[in-house]
Design a protein around this motif. Structure first.
Motif, PDB file in Angstrom:
ATOM      1  N   VAL A 264      -7.134 -45.281 -91.423  1.00 49.00           N
ATOM      2  CA  VAL A 264      -6.582 -46.415 -90.425  1.00 49.00           C
ATOM      3  C   VAL A 264      -7.471 -45.176 -89.037  1.00 49.00           C
ATOM      4  N   ASP A 265      -7.284 -45.634 -88.170  1.00 50.06           N
ATOM      5  CA  ASP A 265      -8.146 -45.247 -86.672  1.00 50.06           C
ATOM      6  C   ASP A 265      -7.288 -44.493 -85.767  1.00 50.06           C
ATOM      7  N   ARG A 266      -7.568 -44.151 -84.963  1.00 52.81           N
ATOM      8  CA  ARG A 266      -6.224 -43.405 -83.927  1.00 52.81           C
ATOM      9  C   ARG A 266      -5.639 -44.679 -83.629  1.00 52.81           C
ATOM     10  N   ASP A 267      -5.765 -45.437 -83.062  1.00 55.37           N
ATOM     11  CA  ASP A 267      -4.598 -46.633 -82.879  1.00 55.37           C
ATOM     12  C   ASP A 267      -3.892 -47.290 -84.141  1.00 55.37           C
ATOM     13  N   GLY A 268      -4.362 -46.052 -85.650  1.00 55.66           N
ATOM     14  CA  GLY A 268      -3.368 -46.740 -86.464  1.00 55.66           C
ATOM     15  C   GLY A 268      -3.686 -48.070 -87.487  1.00 55.66           C
ATOM     16  N   ARG A 269      -5.182 -48.466 -86.544  1.00 57.66           N
ATOM     17  CA  ARG A 269      -5.092 -49.555 -87.950  1.00 57.66           C
ATOM     18  C   ARG A 269      -6.447 -49.386 -88.472  1.00 57.66           C
ATOM     19  N   ARG A 270      -6.136 -50.385 -90.149  1.00 56.24           N
ATOM     20  CA  ARG A 270      -7.691 -50.471 -90.395  1.00 56.24           C
ATOM     21  C   ARG A 270      -8.682 -51.148 -90.534  1.00 56.24           C
ATOM     22  N   PHE A 271      -9.430 -49.930 -90.637  1.00 54.98           N
ATOM     23  CA  PHE A 271     -11.088 -50.796 -90.245  1.00 54.98           C
ATOM     24  C   PHE A 271     -12.377 -50.856 -91.206  1.00 54.98           C
ATOM     25  N   GLN A 272     -11.572 -50.960 -92.117  1.00 51.76           N
ATOM     26  CA  GLN A 272     -12.491 -50.193 -93.346  1.00 51.76           C
ATOM     27  C   GLN A 272     -12.141 -51.024 -94.783  1.00 51.76           C
ATOM     28  N   ASP A 273     -12.641 -51.354 -95.582  1.00 50.88           N
ATOM     29  CA  ASP A 273     -11.982 -51.753 -97.089  1.00 50.88           C
ATOM     30  C   ASP A 273     -12.487 -50.709 -97.668  1.00 50.88           C
ATOM     31  N   ARG A 319       2.710 -34.503 -93.854  1.00 51.29           N
ATOM     32  CA  ARG A 319       3.951 -34.952 -94.377  1.00 51.29           C
ATOM     33  C   ARG A 319       5.198 -35.225 -93.968  1.00 51.29           C
ATOM     34  N   ALA A 320       4.741 -36.874 -94.167  1.00 50.88           N
ATOM     35  CA  ALA A 320       6.764 -36.643 -93.945  1.00 50.88           C
ATOM     36  C   ALA A 320       7.559 -38.112 -94.245  1.00 50.88           C
ATOM     37  N   ASP A 321       8.560 -38.530 -94.360  1.00 53.84           N
ATOM     38  CA  ASP A 321       9.783 -38.960 -95.649  1.00 53.84           C
ATOM     39  C   ASP A 321       9.292 -40.422 -94.977  1.00 53.84           C
ATOM     40  N   THR A 322       8.765 -40.989 -93.702  1.00 55.20           N
ATOM     41  CA  THR A 322       8.993 -42.506 -93.604  1.00 55.20           C
ATOM     42  C   THR A 322       7.469 -42.401 -92.795  1.00 55.20           C
ATOM     43  N   LEU A 323       7.044 -43.223 -93.040  1.00 56.20           N
ATOM     44  CA  LEU A 323       5.755 -44.120 -92.367  1.00 56.20           C
ATOM     45  C   LEU A 323       5.870 -43.451 -91.124  1.00 56.20           C
ATOM     46  N   GLU A 324       7.083 -44.013 -90.426  1.00 59.22           N
ATOM     47  CA  GLU A 324       7.240 -44.274 -88.549  1.00 59.22           C
ATOM     48  C   GLU A 324       6.826 -42.559 -88.458  1.00 59.22           C
ATOM     49  N   ALA A 325       7.716 -42.038 -89.450  1.00 55.35           N
ATOM     50  CA  ALA A 325       7.495 -39.952 -89.167  1.00 55.35           C
ATOM     51  C   ALA A 325       6.212 -39.743 -88.949  1.00 55.35           C
ATOM     52  N   LEU A 326       5.953 -40.105 -90.043  1.00 55.54           N
ATOM     53  CA  LEU A 326       4.432 -39.437 -90.606  1.00 55.54           C
ATOM     54  C   LEU A 326       3.957 -40.140 -89.047  1.00 55.54           C
ATOM     55  N   ALA A 327       3.620 -41.081 -88.638  1.00 58.29           N
ATOM     56  CA  ALA A 327       2.588 -41.656 -87.937  1.00 58.29           C
ATOM     57  C   ALA A 327       2.574 -40.715 -86.496  1.00 58.29           C
ATOM     58  N   ARG A 328       4.303 -40.041 -86.507  1.00 57.77           N
ATOM     59  CA  ARG A 328       4.517 -38.947 -85.165  1.00 57.77           C
ATOM     60  C   ARG A 328       3.613 -38.219 -84.744  1.00 57.77           C
ATOM     61  N   THR A 329       3.809 -37.439 -86.195  1.00 50.46           N
ATOM     62  CA  THR A 329       3.095 -36.272 -86.459  1.00 50.46           C
ATOM     63  C   THR A 329       1.577 -36.822 -86.302  1.00 50.46           C
ATOM     64  N   LEU A 330       0.992 -37.491 -86.825  1.00 49.61           N
ATOM     65  CA  LEU A 330      -0.337 -37.926 -86.208  1.00 49.61           C
ATOM     66  C   LEU A 330      -0.822 -38.443 -85.543  1.00 49.61           C
ATOM     67  N   ALA A 331      -0.090 -38.828 -83.869  1.00 50.43           N
ATOM     68  CA  ALA A 331       0.109 -38.703 -82.914  1.00 50.43           C
ATOM     69  C   ALA A 331      -0.793 -40.571 -82.508  1.00 50.43           C
ATOM     70  N   LEU A 332       0.512 -41.127 -83.436  1.00 50.32           N
ATOM     71  CA  LEU A 332      -0.085 -42.915 -83.829  1.00 50.32           C
ATOM     72  C   LEU A 332       1.047 -43.549 -83.223  1.00 50.32           C
ATOM     73  N   ASN A 333       1.271 -44.517 -82.887  1.00 45.28           N
ATOM     74  CA  ASN A 333       2.146 -45.311 -82.342  1.00 45.28           C
ATOM     75  C   ASN A 333       2.454 -46.227 -83.994  1.00 45.28           C
ATOM     76  N   PRO A 334       4.151 -45.390 -84.321  1.00 45.23           N
ATOM     77  CA  PRO A 334       5.154 -46.041 -85.301  1.00 45.23           C
ATOM     78  C   PRO A 334       5.089 -47.372 -85.490  1.00 45.23           C
ATOM     79  N   ALA A 335       5.116 -48.013 -84.403  1.00 44.80           N
ATOM     80  CA  ALA A 335       4.959 -49.116 -84.842  1.00 44.80           C
ATOM     81  C   ALA A 335       3.664 -50.304 -85.224  1.00 44.80           C
ATOM     82  N   ILE A 336       2.270 -49.717 -84.933  1.00 48.55           N
ATOM     83  CA  ILE A 336       1.153 -50.301 -84.949  1.00 48.55           C
ATOM     84  C   ILE A 336       0.814 -49.679 -86.883  1.00 48.55           C
ATOM     85  N   LEU A 337       1.312 -48.682 -87.186  1.00 51.75           N
ATOM     86  CA  LEU A 337       1.244 -48.165 -88.226  1.00 51.75           C
ATOM     87  C   LEU A 337       1.945 -48.981 -89.379  1.00 51.75           C
TER      88      LEU A 337
END
Lengths: 464, 381
Positions: A264-273, A319-337
């Protein structure tokens, strides 16, 4: 005054110095890097692309000049000089014997420890061992080596007396020689130069090799009217871990295993196969993709299952136990990821020959489409790592630097990555950069020595 | 069982794990020796894996000079020194009985102390227990040595000390062998791998740096270390052969020592003693001249102590041979037997153990290789 001054410390520089010295010239080699970084980018190299007509201990099968040229044509983006490429391919045949005579050792393929390759031979211990051997032989033969010495500029002119301003340990000096061989590489460690093409994101590139390859001499010669080769700002990029050092990270910082997860990019969206590329070209494929993203960063997201399948890395994961927590450690928007992963899961078709694929997803994932459901979740952040630039000097078959009006400069030679775009264009195939360096280094050294020795009084004999 | 290893052993292992993981990702050094390929096949790098790899490492240091990540690079990779520390750690871990592991923790001083005590104890006891007119007489007859120290005493002490020591070392190696096979990659049977392992051990193939020798002293490749180790190792074997032949003469031919200069036991022993002296002195010379950067300095005293002891065993033996028909024979014999006693006692508690663990590691490696080259190789760009 030395007969030959070689500027640089990589494979081209040492091949030039050794060829010139063995032809009987007195040689001084100056490298801008400190002793421990001797070798330029070749320090991080491993294998050399070589034409060979029959199997040998170095490689199975055969690899013809025509096959070599076909491989180069395919990648060079139409910038390849046919005659010089053919010259390089022809002369690559002699390299194993010649390099071994300079003390370089190769790893035989028979030991079963090497990736299978009939096109490249591997240095025993890699590029630094190769450079150590060349440097030792050069010293033994009486080549004077100056480390930590930076040549500030070279005037683009033919002639038999070159006086070059240089800087060593904070004091300035003048280096004088009858001929000059420039092997100082491209400008990949020069973000200012790269920013002319790449803009502000050039500052986000990590340099995979030597931090001393800034290309000031190359850029100056181009500004003075040297004929250019390749394309300004074009470069070889690889996806590396964003935690890698700003320079000199070499081979181990590459990120691999994208097909086992989602990128995913810095917004949390896929951009490539993520499943599109699984050949050895995958590293540079992802390097180019990440470099074009806003901010030049991407994240490889894996679940516990994917991490187990991904190749080992020297870096720990986020590393995180949920995707939302992982998103936060990566400074991504959890809802978008979360949305990205949910949409991926909804499109999964787990059956099929390549461990599943997606349907109705844009971009699709065409291989190894496994659900990301097993915690803990992991991520590696990827950055573009720049290996070398594909913009340099045009040379002739005697490795003389050409001017824009099509004349060669006698007494001014170039070899290695500074002129490699003449042969490689904007492309790259494994081991070819070293071949350019070794072949044209030898040619430049031989030509430089030949030129000064014809100026010299009779009676002085060649060194063998 | 309580951990007897000192607190720094987990740090040593963590560093080794970091280093070898990077090596597994890089894999440029697979042509130098067995360590790197073996490591790629054990990506988890558990403590057992690291002990195995450390004992597979012959400390040739080729990888140090080839390493693009050696200090001052921020990755600071130093495989030879790191694995030397793990090796040191493994000797202690597998010492039996555990209480004696302390002897291996500070192996240099411990080896020196035990050797000195044993070396001085026997002459001292001889001076006290043997009548001086016997001790300082000139003996030329068959059984001359036994006139000073009775045959029964000599063989009883030797058999008890050496037997106990071999048992202790055997238990350590058996436990090491069990651990390095746990969770290991597929392997062939040991007997199929034995010829290869024996060849690796007897030729020290892994001290050849992939064909050009070792970086014994600096970046240059030489065969010095391998050569001196061969002199020491084969010298040692010749001395063992000499003792075995002498025992045969004694039991089956009823010929009592001392034997003539040109008899088989004396010729074997002389050649062996000279080999051991040359080998030990050469190895000390190589180590002292060697580049300190790839060296774990704290492991050197153990090396020097064992080399010193083996030199003393050989030197006292040769001096005894030279002066055996003089009045000095009695004390020289006691001195020589004192060094031999020290060596026997220290077999499981000195650097001498490295040979046994290395042999086991080489056998394991040969078993894994016999099973076919691994799949740990990733295609490089």
């Amino acid at each position: 005054m030395n007969d030959v001054l070689v500027i640089g410390g990589g494979i081209a520089a040492f091949c030039a110095a050794l060829a010139a010295r063995r032809a009987g010239a007195s040689v001084q080699l100056v490298d801008s890097a400190p002793r421990h970084l001797l070798g330029g980018n070749a320090r991080h190299s491993r294998n050399l692309r070589l034409v060979h007509d029959a199997p040998s201990p170095l490689f199975p099968g055969r690899y013809t000049v025509e096959e070599f040229l076909t491989d180069l044509r395919r990648v060079s983006g139409g910038h390849m000089d046919e005659d010089l490429a053919r010259l390089m391919a022809e002369r690559s045949r002699e390299l194993p014997d010649w390099l071994q005579a300079q003390g370089v050792r190769f790893q035989p393929t028979g030991d079963g420890m090497l990736p299978w390759s009939c096109k490249t031979a591997f240095f025993l211990g890699g590029g630094r061992a190769m450079i150590n051997a060349l440097a030792r032989t050069a010293e033994d033969l009486g080549v004077e080596i100056l480390h930590d010495t930076k040549v500030l500029d070279v005037r683009l002119r033919a002639g038999d007396h070159h006086h070059l301003p240089a800087c060593r340990e904070g004091s300035s000096l003048t280096l004088s020689a009858r001929t000059v061989v420039i092997c100082s590489g491209g400008y990949q460690a020069n973000p200012e130069a790269l920013s002319r093409t790449w803009g502000i994101d050039a500052a986000a590139f990590l340099v995979r090799g030597s931090p001393h390859v800034r290309g000031e001499i190359l850029l100056s010669l181009l500004a003075q009217g040297a004929a250019p080769a390749g394309v300004p700002g074009a470069c070889h990029l690889v996806a590396v871990n964003a935690m890698a050092p700003a320079a000199d990270g070499g081979i181990v910082t590459r990120v691999d295993g994208m097909p086992w997860g989602l990128v995913v990019d810095r917004d949390g969206r896929r951009f490539q196969d993520e499943g599109a590329e699984i050949t050895p070209r995958r590293y540079s494929f992802w390097g180019r993709r990440v470099a074009r993203l806003p901010g030049a960063r991407a994240h490889l997201i894996l679940d516990a299952t994917g991490l187990r399948r991904a190749p080992p890395s020297i870096y720990p994961t986020h590393r995180a136990d949920t995707l939302e927590a992982l998103a936060r450690t990566l400074a991504l928007n959890p809802a978008i990821l979360r949305d990205t992963v949910d949409r991926y899961h909804a499109a999964l078709r787990p059956d099929g020959p390549e461990d599943g694929h997606t349907e109705g997803l844009e971009p699709p994932k065409t291989r190894r489409a496994l659900p990301l459901t097993t915690p803990p979740f992991h991520a590696w952040t990827m950055a573009p790592g720049i290996t070398f630039t594909c913009h340099g000097l045009k040379v002739d078959a005697r490795a003389r630097i050409m001017t824009v009006d099509g004349r060669p400069c006698d007494g001014l030679h170039a070899a290695g990555m500074i002129m490699a775009p003449t042969v490689l264009g904007t492309g790259y195939v494994a081991g070819a950069a070293l071949t350019v360096g070794a072949v044209f280094g030898r040619i430049a050294g031989e030509e430089a020595a030949r030129r000064v020795l014809t100026l010299r009084p009779e009676g002085e004999k060649c060194l063998n | 069982m309580p951990e007897l290893s000192p607190p720094d052993s987990s740090t040593t292992l963590a560093e080794a794990r970091r280093v070898m993981n990077l090596c597994n990702v890089c894999s440029y050094c697979t042509g130098y020796c067995a360590v790197f390929h073996a490591s790629e096949r054990r990506p988890d790098l558990t403590r057992d894996d690291l002990h195995y790899l450390a004992n597979l490492c012959h400390n040739c240091r080729a990888c140090w000079y080839a390493c693009q990540y050696a200090p001052p690079h921020e990755f600071a990779i130093n495989v030879p020194a790191t694995l030397a520390r793990v090796r040191h750690d493994s000797y202690r871990r597998y010492a039996w009985p555990r209480a004696f592991a302390a002897l291996l923790a500070r192996s240099g001083p411990a080896t020196l102390m035990v050797s000195l005590v044993a070396t001085l104890l026997i002459p001292l006891l001889t001076l006290i227990l043997v009548p001086w007119d016997t001790l300082f007489a000139v003996h030329r007859e068959a059984g001359a040595f036994y006139a000073v120290i009775p045959w029964g005493v000599m063989t009883t002490v030797a058999l008890i000390t050496l037997g106990t020591s071999v048992l202790a070392l055997g238990i350590g190696v058996a436990r090491f062998w069990r651990d390095i096979g746990r969770g290991a990659p597929p392997a062939s049977s040991w007997w199929r791998a034995l010829p290869r392992a024996a060849a690796d051990l007897l030729t020290l193939r892994n001290l050849d740096g992939g064909g050009g020798g070792c970086n014994d002293v600096d970046g240059r490749f030489t065969q010095w270390r391998r050569g001196f180790h061969h002199a020491l190792f084969y010298g040692f074997l010749l001395c063992l052969a000499s003792t075995t032949v002498a025992a045969g003469y004694h039991h089956f031919l009823a010929l009592e020592a001392p034997y003539p200069f040109f008899s088989l036991p004396v010729l074997l022993g002389t050649a062996g003693g000279v080999g051991m002296m040359a080998g030990t002195a050469g190895l000390v010379w190589v180590k002292r001249r060697g580049d300190p950067a790839p060296t774990a300095a704290e492991t050197l005293p153990a090396d020097y102590a064992l080399l010193g002891l083996l030199f003393a065993v050989a030197a006292t033996g040769l001096v005894l041979l030279a002066l055996r028909e003089t009045a000095a024979m009695g004390l020289l014999l006691a001195l020589h037997l004192g060094t031999v006693l020290g060596f026997f006692l220290l077999v499981p508690y000195s650097k001498f153990v490295h040979g046994a663990y290395r042999g086991a590691a080489l056998l394991r490696r040969a078993m894994e290789q016999h099973h076919g080259p691994g799949t740990g190789i990733t295609a490089k760009e």
